[in-house]
Design an enzyme around this catalytic site. Structure first.
Site, PDB file in Angstrom:
ATOM      1  N   GLU A  27       0.852  -1.195   0.000  1.00 28.34           N
ATOM      2  CA  GLU A  27       0.000   0.000   0.000  1.00 28.34           C
ATOM      3  C   GLU A  27       0.885   1.241   0.000  1.00 28.34           C
ATOM      4  OE1 GLU A  27      -2.051  -0.989   3.568  1.00 28.34           O
ATOM      5  OE2 GLU A  27      -3.064  -2.673   2.624  1.00 28.34           O
TER       6      GLU A  27
ATOM      7  N   GLU B  15      -4.745  -6.723   2.744  1.00 28.36           N
ATOM      8  CA  GLU B  15      -3.491  -7.431   3.047  1.00 28.36           C
ATOM      9  C   GLU B  15      -3.598  -8.928   2.792  1.00 28.36           C
ATOM     10  OE1 GLU B  15      -4.777  -5.051   4.871  1.00 28.36           O
ATOM     11  OE2 GLU B  15      -3.221  -3.540   5.175  1.00 28.36           O
TER      12      GLU B  15
ATOM     13  N   PHE C 158       2.147  -1.369   8.585  1.00 26.84           N
ATOM     14  CA  PHE C 158       2.485  -1.406  10.011  1.00 26.84           C
ATOM     15  C   PHE C 158       2.386  -2.865  10.450  1.00 26.84           C
ATOM     16  CE2 PHE C 158       1.168   2.925   9.543  1.00 26.84           C
ATOM     17  CZ  PHE C 158       1.634   3.672  10.620  1.00 26.84           C
TER      18      PHE C 158
ATOM     19  N   ASP D 275       1.427  -3.910  13.039  1.00 25.13           N
ATOM     20  CA  ASP D 275       0.184  -4.015  13.805  1.00 25.13           C
ATOM     21  C   ASP D 275      -0.982  -4.532  12.957  1.00 25.13           C
ATOM     22  OD1 ASP D 275       0.961  -1.809  16.235  1.00 25.13           O
ATOM     23  OD2 ASP D 275       1.881  -1.510  14.284  1.00 25.13           O
ATOM     24  N   PHE D 276      -0.864  -4.413  11.642  1.00 23.69           N
ATOM     25  CA  PHE D 276      -1.964  -4.828  10.764  1.00 23.69           C
ATOM     26  C   PHE D 276      -1.894  -6.319  10.427  1.00 23.69           C
ATOM     27  CE2 PHE D 276      -1.728  -0.313   8.697  1.00 23.69           C
ATOM     28  CZ  PHE D 276      -2.071   0.266   9.917  1.00 23.69           C
TER      29      PHE D 276
ATOM     30  N   HIS E  43      -0.719   1.129  16.334  1.00 28.48           N
ATOM     31  CA  HIS E  43       0.281   1.564  15.357  1.00 28.48           C
ATOM     32  C   HIS E  43       1.689   1.656  15.937  1.00 28.48           C
ATOM     33  CE1 HIS E  43      -3.485   2.823  13.456  1.00 28.48           C
ATOM     34  NE2 HIS E  43      -2.839   2.917  12.321  1.00 28.48           N
TER      35      HIS E  43
END
Lengths: 344, 346
Positions: free
Chosen positions: B43, B74, B97, B99-100, B143
């Site tokens: 992205e 994703e 990130f 975190d994703f 994040h």
């Protein structure tokens, strides 16, 4: 196509027999010559055969957890596949994958045991084909119970926006384990989901292998010609429980009877007879198929169990050199397969 | 913040200094020139050049077919990287990130990491998953995570964490050439971004030619005899600062930068611990069931007799808080590290 279908049906009948050995009278899933779960695809044969007959070895197929009929139709090595299901050293995956995770690089076949999660890798195979300017295509199979998954919907979108040569094939057998289709979606015709991604969608009803053949031909040729992805939904039937040992208390008997009555193999045999194919010829095809299956199963059962030490191999294609001191046994195969290289 | 650089053991003879992001991009570009099967997708990696400058300039040279912006999905694009890798290409896919990861973890740990094993070695998955990690800029719980341990815990992927530009380039060359899936975790605070200043340290000399740093070789960023500090990522620099502070007090700390978590260089850790007898592990990931526990366990297994004191500093099992004072409280700082070393030395 008929031969692939009768091969798949008989294969599953034989697997069922073998699976139950050692698991009766008290069912123990890990007992007997075939360990673990076994999801049989009897009643699904028309989709695998009708789609894969259009594919070449360099086309990629990803299958879900009910993969045997698709693997057979794609030309996966039947003996090695059977040895894998029996958990043998000479199996397709050296006994590390089992029936839900069959991988055959010779015909570009892979599985994922997690529903809808074979879709993104199929998109990736199509991406590779497009980048390399080849005309190979990818096909992702999934069940109707998977069409609410993000992995499926995201894959349709990515394939569409990049015009990738991939075909998604939903096998609609009406049941997601114990959940009937009408309780998970309000959209009876799953192929209509294609509309949301501006790609063609087509549904084939009634276990009609000839209609599958025709729909698949349109979709695969469209992909091969560089015109992007398509979605096909095929009505199939689950003639057995979700997995071997599933008593199907949730499933009305009428439905089971109906499934048995509408059989794609019988239907195709009738079609062939109507087109002048003699019974003798059909019998001959069936016998040839049975012989091949029996041979594969006999061969598989003679194969050795994997040496326990091989459990530590194949974590990596290129295992870390210092594995011996690494504290973990999982990377100790530097000498045995360190030079296999990245490309197949 | 200062941009002065340091001269580490491996920062070889070159006057040319790069930020970590430029060093990473240089390696990627070199590999893309050499091998047309290498491509990058993620992205905002094309026109934007990567939110954390992980791909700056690549679009101009390689075009959209090889530097691909993808829909925010994703699962689809990381899974597509798996499929392309299994087809023999060498994709690099960026998870913006770390975190994703939750929205795509099935593709990461069930397909990317396991397909080589489950196929009995008949399929390879030669891909790199790049991802930004770390806090210290007040972006809160979704994040700012580091999650080194999550990826290192699950078998089948190599896990790389550079702390300097020199290492970032060499490790990226190694990652792209590796036949296995590599998770390349870069700390945002080390990238040299104008809007998120780096501490002095990550900007180092970087040779112009290509070079590889083998996985599984930790780097001793500061030699010392009194206490071993094992760490990685941003905290290499905090540990070095702490070690400098302690010099005046006569405490000589050794700082070991792990550089890769899988494979892990146990020998270098043990050698250092045998020398100093005292071990501090510093990690920006959560404390329990993570990197700190693993390093200490290995030290105990391999050098128990040599160990006289052990301590760890990590995020104390709370989500990363937003307010500056709260985040500073939980993220191990230079002073925390100095205090811990001092305590061990006593």
């Amino acid at each position: 196509m008929y031969e692939q279908m009768v091969t798949a049906r008989y294969y599953e009948e034989r697997l069922q027999e073998e699976y139950l050995v050692g698991k009766q009278p008290a069912f123990d899933i890990s007992a007997g010559p075939i360990p673990g779960e076994l999801h049989l695809a009897a009643g699904h044969e028309s989709s695998g055969a009708g789609v894969c007959i259009h594919l070449r070895d360099d086309d990629t197929v990803t299958a879900p957890h009910r993969p045997h009929h698709i693997a057979i139709a794609k030309g996966v090595d039947l003996k090695k596949m059977t040895a894998e299901i029996f958990g043998r050293e000479t199996g397709l995956c050296r006994g590390k994958g089992g029936h839900m995770h069959l991988f055959d690089p010779d015909v570009n076949f892979a599985c994922s045991g997690i529903i809808a999660q074979g879709c993104p890798p199929a998109v990736g195979a199509a991406m590779a084909a497009k980048k390399r300017n080849t005309d190979s295509v990818a096909v992702a199979f999934l069940g109707e119970g998977a069409i609410d998954q993000g992995g499926f919907l995201e894959s349709l979108n990515l394939a569409a926006v990049q015009d990738l040569p991939v075909v998604f094939v939903i096998e609609d057998n009406d049941w997601a384990i114990s959940m009937p289709k009408d309780r998970v979606t309000d959209v009876e015709d799953g192929s209509r989901r294609a509309l949301g991604f501006d790609m063609p969608g087509e549904r084939v009803d009634s276990d009609d292998a000839v209609a599958v053949y025709e729909a698949a031909e349109r979709a695969i040729m469209r992909a091969r010609d560089g015109n992007g992805p398509s979605l096909i939904e095929v009505q199939v039937h689950r003639r057995m429980g979700h997995f071997m040992g599933d008593a199907e208390a949730y499933r009305p008997e009428a439905d089971i009877e109906r499934a048995k009555q509408r059989d794609s193999i019988e239907r195709l045999a009738d079609d062939l007879r109507a087109h002048g194919v003699e019974d003798d010829e059909l019998d001959e095809i069936r016998e040839r198929a049975h012989e091949r299956v029996d041979e594969a199963i006999a061969w598989a059962k003679e194969q050795p169990e994997p040496d326990p030490s091989t459990a530590y191999e194949n974590v990596f294609t290129n295992p870390p050199a210092q594995a011996a001191t690494d504290g973990g046994a999982n990377t100790s195969d530097a000498s045995s397969d360190g030079d296999e290289g990245g490309d197949q | 913040m200062a941009t002065e650089s340091r001269d580490f053991t491996e920062a070889t003879e070159t006057d040319r200094e790069l930020t970590m992001s430029r060093a990473m991009v240089e390696a990627i570009a070199w590999e893309m020139r050499e091998n047309e099967e290498v491509f990058y997708m993620g992205e905002d990696v094309a026109d934007y050049g990567g939110i954390f400058s992980s791909t700056t300039g690549l679009l101009d040279e390689f075009g959209r077919d090889r530097v691909m912006d993808v829909p925010i999905s994703e699962t689809a694009f990381l899974g597509a990287a798996v499929g392309a890798a299994q087809a023999g290409m060498r994709p690099i896919a960026e998870l913006m990130f770390v975190d994703f990861f939750g929205v795509a973890m099935d593709q990461i740990y069930n397909n990317m990491a396991k397909n080589t094993y489950m196929s009995g070695g008949s399929f390879s998955v030669p891909m790199v998953l790049t991802t930004a990690v770390g806090g210290t800029y007040n972006d809160a719980g979704q994040h700012s995570q580091t999650l080194y341990g999550t990826f290192a815990h699950l078998p089948g992927m190599k896990v790389v964490v550079p702390s300097t530009a020199y290492d970032a380039k060499g490790l990226m060359h190694s990652a792209i050439r590796d036949d296995d899936p590599v998770v390349y975790m870069f700390h945002k605070r080390l990238m040299g971004l104008g809007w998120m200043p780096s501490p002095p340290g990550p900007k180092t000399g970087v040779p112009e030619e290509d070079y590889t740093i083998p996985f599984g070789e930790a780097d001793i960023k500061r030699h010392g005899s009194d206490v071993t500090v094992v760490t990685l990522g941003l905290h290499v620099h905090r540990a070095l600062d702490a070690a400098s502070q302690l010099e005046d007090d006569g405490i000589d700390a050794e700082v070991v930068d792990l550089r890769t978590l899988v494979p892990l260089d146990t020998e270098t850790i043990l050698d250092s611990v045998r020398k100093t007898g005292k071990l501090l592990v510093v990690d920006e990931d959560y404390q329990s069931f993570g990197v700190t526990g693993e390093i200490i366990a290995r030290a105990a297994e391999g050098a128990l007799d040599d160990l006289s004191a052990v301590k760890r500093l990590a995020i104390p099992d709370v989500p990363i808080p937003y307010a500056r004072s709260l985040e500073d409280e939980v993220n191990p700082g230079t002073d925390d590290i100095a205090a811990a070393i001092r305590e061990l030395h006593e």
